[in-house]
Design a protein around this motif. Structure first.
Motif, PDB file in Angstrom:
ATOM      1  N   GLY A   1       0.813  -1.216   0.000  1.00  0.00           N
ATOM      2  CA  GLY A   1       0.000   0.000   0.000  1.00  0.00           C
ATOM      3  C   GLY A   1       0.843   1.262   0.000  1.00  0.00           C
ATOM      4  N   LEU A   2       2.142   1.127   0.159  1.00  0.00           N
ATOM      5  CA  LEU A   2       3.002   2.313   0.158  1.00  0.00           C
ATOM      6  C   LEU A   2       3.249   2.792  -1.263  1.00  0.00           C
ATOM      7  CD1 LEU A   2       5.573   1.542   2.976  1.00  0.00           C
ATOM      8  CD2 LEU A   2       3.507   2.926   3.038  1.00  0.00           C
ATOM      9  N   ASP A   3       3.414   1.866  -2.192  1.00  0.00           N
ATOM     10  CA  ASP A   3       3.636   2.268  -3.577  1.00  0.00           C
ATOM     11  C   ASP A   3       2.338   2.760  -4.212  1.00  0.00           C
ATOM     12  OD1 ASP A   3       6.170   1.460  -3.118  1.00  0.00           O
ATOM     13  OD2 ASP A   3       5.994  -0.467  -4.165  1.00  0.00           O
ATOM     14  N   LEU A   4       1.281   2.008  -3.966  1.00  0.00           N
ATOM     15  CA  LEU A   4      -0.002   2.390  -4.569  1.00  0.00           C
ATOM     16  C   LEU A   4      -1.184   1.840  -3.778  1.00  0.00           C
ATOM     17  CD1 LEU A   4      -1.739   3.452  -7.069  1.00  0.00           C
ATOM     18  CD2 LEU A   4      -1.616   1.108  -7.904  1.00  0.00           C
ATOM     19  N   ILE A   5      -2.179   2.712  -3.607  1.00  0.00           N
ATOM     20  CA  ILE A   5      -3.506   2.278  -3.164  1.00  0.00           C
ATOM     21  C   ILE A   5      -4.476   2.866  -4.170  1.00  0.00           C
ATOM     22  CG2 ILE A   5      -5.323   2.529  -1.426  1.00  0.00           C
ATOM     23  CD1 ILE A   5      -3.100   2.960   0.637  1.00  0.00           C
ATOM     24  N   GLU A   6      -5.311   2.036  -4.744  1.00  0.00           N
ATOM     25  CA  GLU A   6      -6.276   2.578  -5.698  1.00  0.00           C
ATOM     26  C   GLU A   6      -7.625   1.915  -5.475  1.00  0.00           C
ATOM     27  OE1 GLU A   6      -5.304   3.972  -9.807  1.00  0.00           O
ATOM     28  OE2 GLU A   6      -6.235   2.045 -10.309  1.00  0.00           O
ATOM     29  N   VAL A   7      -8.645   2.752  -5.325  1.00  0.00           N
ATOM     30  CA  VAL A   7      -9.996   2.224  -5.132  1.00  0.00           C
ATOM     31  C   VAL A   7     -10.886   2.774  -6.236  1.00  0.00           C
ATOM     32  CG1 VAL A   7     -12.001   2.146  -3.596  1.00  0.00           C
ATOM     33  CG2 VAL A   7      -9.681   1.989  -2.642  1.00  0.00           C
ATOM     34  N   THR A   8     -11.530   1.873  -6.964  1.00  0.00           N
ATOM     35  CA  THR A   8     -12.387   2.250  -8.081  1.00  0.00           C
ATOM     36  C   THR A   8     -13.806   1.790  -7.773  1.00  0.00           C
ATOM     37  OG1 THR A   8     -10.556   1.940  -9.614  1.00  0.00           O
ATOM     38  CG2 THR A   8     -12.768   1.945 -10.565  1.00  0.00           C
ATOM     39  N   ASP A   9     -14.782   2.701  -7.974  1.00  0.00           N
ATOM     40  CA  ASP A   9     -16.167   2.274  -7.751  1.00  0.00           C
ATOM     41  C   ASP A   9     -17.053   2.717  -8.902  1.00  0.00           C
ATOM     42  OD1 ASP A   9     -17.467   4.883  -7.297  1.00  0.00           O
ATOM     43  OD2 ASP A   9     -16.301   4.949  -5.440  1.00  0.00           O
ATOM     44  N   ASN A  10     -18.253   2.150  -8.925  1.00  0.00           N
ATOM     45  CA  ASN A  10     -19.235   2.537  -9.936  1.00  0.00           C
ATOM     46  C   ASN A  10     -20.369   3.324  -9.270  1.00  0.00           C
ATOM     47  OD1 ASN A  10     -20.508   0.579  -8.510  1.00  0.00           O
ATOM     48  ND2 ASN A  10     -21.248  -0.595 -10.276  1.00  0.00           N
ATOM     49  N   GLY A  11     -20.022   4.068  -8.241  1.00  0.00           N
ATOM     50  CA  GLY A  11     -21.036   4.841  -7.510  1.00  0.00           C
ATOM     51  C   GLY A  11     -21.437   6.121  -8.224  1.00  0.00           C
ATOM     52  N   SER A  12     -22.040   7.033  -7.481  1.00  0.00           N
ATOM     53  CA  SER A  12     -22.654   8.240  -8.063  1.00  0.00           C
ATOM     54  C   SER A  12     -21.674   9.166  -8.771  1.00  0.00           C
ATOM     55  CB  SER A  12     -23.328   9.029  -6.942  1.00  0.00           C
ATOM     56  OG  SER A  12     -22.325   9.449  -6.013  1.00  0.00           O
ATOM     57  N   GLY A  13     -20.412   9.127  -8.354  1.00  0.00           N
ATOM     58  CA  GLY A  13     -19.459  10.106  -8.895  1.00  0.00           C
ATOM     59  C   GLY A  13     -19.635  11.455  -8.201  1.00  0.00           C
ATOM     60  N   ILE A  14     -18.783  12.406  -8.574  1.00  0.00           N
ATOM     61  CA  ILE A  14     -18.808  13.728  -7.924  1.00  0.00           C
ATOM     62  C   ILE A  14     -19.021  14.798  -8.992  1.00  0.00           C
ATOM     63  CG2 ILE A  14     -17.482  15.348  -6.491  1.00  0.00           C
ATOM     64  CD1 ILE A  14     -15.805  12.887  -5.602  1.00  0.00           C
ATOM     65  N   GLU A  15     -19.948  15.692  -8.726  1.00  0.00           N
ATOM     66  CA  GLU A  15     -20.215  16.788  -9.675  1.00  0.00           C
ATOM     67  C   GLU A  15     -18.926  17.581  -9.906  1.00  0.00           C
ATOM     68  OE1 GLU A  15     -22.886  17.558 -11.309  1.00  0.00           O
ATOM     69  OE2 GLU A  15     -24.398  16.286 -10.327  1.00  0.00           O
ATOM     70  N   PRO A  16     -18.653  17.974 -11.173  1.00  0.00           N
ATOM     71  CA  PRO A  16     -17.405  18.699 -11.454  1.00  0.00           C
ATOM     72  C   PRO A  16     -17.199  19.906 -10.531  1.00  0.00           C
ATOM     73  CG  PRO A  16     -18.557  18.188 -13.500  1.00  0.00           C
ATOM     74  CD  PRO A  16     -19.437  17.713 -12.381  1.00  0.00           C
ATOM     75  N   ALA A  17     -18.288  20.640 -10.244  1.00  0.00           N
ATOM     76  CA  ALA A  17     -18.139  21.848  -9.421  1.00  0.00           C
ATOM     77  C   ALA A  17     -17.707  21.516  -7.992  1.00  0.00           C
ATOM     78  CB  ALA A  17     -19.462  22.619  -9.393  1.00  0.00           C
ATOM     79  N   ASP A  18     -18.048  20.296  -7.534  1.00  0.00           N
ATOM     80  CA  ASP A  18     -17.721  19.917  -6.152  1.00  0.00           C
ATOM     81  C   ASP A  18     -16.313  19.356  -6.007  1.00  0.00           C
ATOM     82  OD1 ASP A  18     -20.150  20.680  -5.268  1.00  0.00           O
ATOM     83  OD2 ASP A  18     -21.033  18.656  -5.284  1.00  0.00           O
ATOM     84  N   LEU A  19     -15.717  19.046  -7.131  1.00  0.00           N
ATOM     85  CA  LEU A  19     -14.462  18.295  -7.083  1.00  0.00           C
ATOM     86  C   LEU A  19     -13.383  18.942  -6.205  1.00  0.00           C
ATOM     87  CD1 LEU A  19     -14.112  15.583  -8.413  1.00  0.00           C
ATOM     88  CD2 LEU A  19     -12.766  16.680 -10.188  1.00  0.00           C
ATOM     89  N   PRO A  20     -13.108  20.240  -6.393  1.00  0.00           N
ATOM     90  CA  PRO A  20     -12.040  20.833  -5.571  1.00  0.00           C
ATOM     91  C   PRO A  20     -12.369  20.803  -4.075  1.00  0.00           C
ATOM     92  CG  PRO A  20     -12.617  22.267  -7.418  1.00  0.00           C
ATOM     93  CD  PRO A  20     -13.660  21.200  -7.363  1.00  0.00           C
ATOM     94  N   LEU A  21     -13.679  20.822  -3.760  1.00  0.00           N
ATOM     95  CA  LEU A  21     -14.077  20.834  -2.350  1.00  0.00           C
ATOM     96  C   LEU A  21     -13.720  19.531  -1.625  1.00  0.00           C
ATOM     97  CD1 LEU A  21     -17.618  22.461  -2.155  1.00  0.00           C
ATOM     98  CD2 LEU A  21     -15.486  23.251  -1.097  1.00  0.00           C
ATOM     99  N   THR A  22     -13.639  18.430  -2.381  1.00  0.00           N
ATOM    100  CA  THR A  22     -13.423  17.135  -1.730  1.00  0.00           C
ATOM    101  C   THR A  22     -12.120  17.117  -0.940  1.00  0.00           C
ATOM    102  OG1 THR A  22     -12.359  16.282  -3.712  1.00  0.00           O
ATOM    103  CG2 THR A  22     -14.694  15.769  -3.432  1.00  0.00           C
ATOM    104  N   LEU A  23     -11.168  17.957  -1.362  1.00  0.00           N
ATOM    105  CA  LEU A  23      -9.887  17.948  -0.665  1.00  0.00           C
ATOM    106  C   LEU A  23      -9.801  18.990   0.446  1.00  0.00           C
ATOM    107  CD1 LEU A  23      -7.233  17.181  -3.406  1.00  0.00           C
ATOM    108  CD2 LEU A  23      -8.662  15.686  -2.034  1.00  0.00           C
ATOM    109  N   GLU A  24     -10.884  19.750   0.624  1.00  0.00           N
ATOM    110  CA  GLU A  24     -10.911  20.711   1.724  1.00  0.00           C
ATOM    111  C   GLU A  24     -11.238  19.958   3.012  1.00  0.00           C
ATOM    112  OE1 GLU A  24     -10.636  24.069   1.781  1.00  0.00           O
ATOM    113  OE2 GLU A  24     -10.302  24.349  -0.381  1.00  0.00           O
TER     114      GLU A  24
END
Ligand code: ADP
Ligand code: MG
Length: 574
Positions: free
Chosen positions: A50-73
């Motif tokens: 998990g130190l080199d890579l952790i990747e999680v892929t889902d088929n869920g709702s996704g995030i609206e483009p406008a909300d994207l920067p907020l996810t890291l706040e």
């Protein structure tokens, strides 16, 4: 030193430490986000523990483009609108801290697309740097990857274990969530190799088999919601528990979820074990998954930063529901799986005198495995704890039929021999050391990567029990000597079996013990092997000499007993 305000960068790193302790905590947060997003398919991939890579892929709702920067706040969440909501949480997340924390300590990227948008958006941040957004092609859903975890906090890396151990923790997280969400299809890839796959079909028992393998899969019992007369108000329990024929030397395979959330709770684990009472040998613990549902207002999930501990307003009721549910599941188990003599003691409720167990079908209660637990009638034994037995013959090339002072005995030849071998190995180890049989030519054996990992971990222990094995390069090892005790077997095949069993966690109290148990098991007489009367007598007399003749190293019974009284009852003479 003057007082100074910490820089945002430092604050970020400190806060990240609370949520992100190790790779498995990152995986937990990401998987929870995918579940909250309504995913029906979640794929986890890790590299280098998990130190080199952790990747999680889902088929869920996704995030609206406008909300994207907020996810890291920090403290930005779509899941909690007012503090009041905390009592009525329907989602796993609510703090809005996870993604900010992960991004602060990794090379972070998030790709997402919502249905109806022509394409996806990606956001990247390097160890907490200002995120950069760009357009990318992406399916509906979200992929989050964290590379070079803790690359900017070397001190934290020092606290981590070997990559194989960290991968193991990740495996535990994914297995736990796969158990709790059987309608979601989970997969886990470790260093490019698929290590877990569930089908998302909603069947608890299928998930248990996918996680723990065929043997445990066959022994699992469904835990159904309690019937109205036995139910405990406000607490529902469902899931599965493994019958006592399979068990572990630790409590790590006891998994509890409460309202969709994975929790650690000692008192509940003890309550569960209480239901097994004397079914398990001392030092053995069950394999179980239980999903407990209670009124969200009766728990406080906010006591732990990673939400791993919770407080119940009425812990005793919850513990009672857990215990009772396990009792019912065990009482419905097929007899072959249950040591019945000790099972009888579960009829005496331990903590709740008002509660009575349903009686099992009496016809099935005739063959009673000998156990160290107090049974109704003290068996008349010989000093070693096993009665003097007269061998009569063999059944199905697997069981020895014998007559004892009180009725008949069926001895499982494999379990009995495993006990004998295990104690011989231990005895020789305590004494002058294990007798070795050198090979004329070293035997080269090719190991699978996971077998090689276990081999490396177990080299010292294997040497101690009498194997001389050296790495030969390129996934190959050279067997130079084997324990003299195991002469008649194919060493390569047995080595594979031993390493594969150890890869599942080992059965002993220490690693050395696990290696010894496994070696004893895989070098013993198998079932489906005809034995002469002399061989059978020899085996029984060896068994009599052991310190614990009634169970093999894995805790499975070596013998079943039908007493004189039982015989008379069955033939209606009483
Ligand atoms: P929390 O889960 O506590 O809200 P996180 O930092 O884990 O905080 O996530 C921040 C926000 O990012 C979430 O509230 C959610 O709106 C969004 N998000 C995160 N992961 C996903 C995902 N896999 N699918 C859709 N939205 C997501
Ligand atoms: Mg979250």
């Amino acid at each position: 030193m003057p007082i100074r305000l910490l820089t945002p960068d430092t604050i970020g790193k400190i806060a990240a430490g609370e949520v992100v302790e190790r790779p498995s905590s990152v995986v937990k947060e990401l998987v929870e986000n995918s579940i909250d997003a309504g995913a029906t398919r979640i794929q986890v991939e890790i590299r280098g523990g998990g130190l080199d890579l952790i990747e999680v892929t889902d088929n869920g709702s996704g995030i609206e483009p406008a909300d994207l920067p907020l996810t890291l706040e920090r403290h930005a969440t779509s899941k909690l609108t007012a503090f009041n909501d905390l009592d009525h949480l329907a989602t796993l997340g609510f703090r809005g801290e996870a993604l900010a924390s992960i991004a602060a300590v990794s090379d972070f990227s998030l790709k997402s697309r919502v249905a109806g948008e022509p394409g996806g958006q990606q956001i990247r941040s390097l160890f907490g740097s200002e995120p950069i957004t760009s357009a990318v092609a992406a399916p509906v859903g979200t992929t989050i990857s964290a590379r070079d975890l803790f690359g900017n906090v070397p001190a934290r890396r020092k606290f981590l274990r070997q990559p194989t151990t960290e991968s193991g923790y990740v495996g535990r997280v994914v297995s736990a969530y796969a158990s709790a969400y059987p309608t979601i299809q989970f997969s886990l890839f470790v260093d490019g190799r698929k290590s877990l796959q569930t089908d998302g079909g909603g069947d608890y028992l299928a998930v248990a088999g996918a996680i723990h393998g065929v043997e445990v899969g066959k022994a699992v019992l469904l835990v159904d919601p309690l019937e109205a007369s036995a139910a405990i108000a406000g607490v529902d329990v469902e899931g599965w528990i493994a019958g006592p024929s399979v068990s572990k030397s630790h409590r790590q395979e006891i998994v509890f979820f409460v309202n969709g959330r994975w929790i650690q709770h000692r008192a509940l684990a003890y309550a569960l074990e209480e239901a097994y009472h004397s079914l398990l040998m001392v030092g053995r613990h069950p394999i179980a998954f239980m999903h407990i549902r209670v009124d969200p207002a009766s728990i406080d999930v906010n006591v732990h930063p990673s939400k791993a501990e919770i407080k119940f307003t009425d812990e005793r009721s919850v513990a009672r529901a857990v215990q009772r549910s396990a009792h019912f599941a065990l009482s419905g188990a097929p007899r072959a799986d249950l040591p019945v003599a000790s099972f009888a003691s579960t009829f005496t409720p331990v903590q709740q005198p008002a509660f009575t167990m349903p009686a099992p079908v009496s016809r099935q209660r005739t063959l009673e495995p000998e156990s160290d637990a107090p049974a109704h009638e003290p068996p008349r034994n010989h000093a070693s704890g096993v009665p003097m037995l007269r061998v009569l013959g063999q059944v199905g090339a697997s069981y020895i039929v014998a007559e004892g002072p009180d009725g008949i005995y069926l001895v499982d030849q494999h379990a009995a021999h495993e006990r004998v071998m295990y104690e011989k190995i231990l005895q020789q180890m305590k004494g002058a050391g294990v007798d070795k049989q050198p090979m004329l030519d070293p035997l080269l054996v090719e190991l699978a990567p996971e077998e090689m990992a276990v081999f490396e971990k177990s080299r010292e222990e294997l040497t101690e029990i009498g194997f001389d094995i050296e790495p030969f390069g390129d996934g190959v090892v050279a067997i130079r000597a084997i324990p003299a005790l195991v002469q008649r077997v194919d060493p390569a095949e047995r080595l594979h079996l031993i390493l594969r069993e150890l890869a599942d966690g080992g059965a002993g109290d220490s690693w050395l013990d696990s290696v010894a148990i496994s070696a004893a098991c895989h070098t013993s007489i198998r079932a489906n092997q005809s034995l002469s009367l002399t061989e059978m007598r020899e085996l029984i007399s060896e068994l009599e000499k052991t310190s614990q003749p009634r169970a093999c190293g894995h805790g499975r019974p070596t013998m079943l007993h039908m007493s004189q009284v039982d015989l008379e009852k069955q033939f209606s003479r009483r």
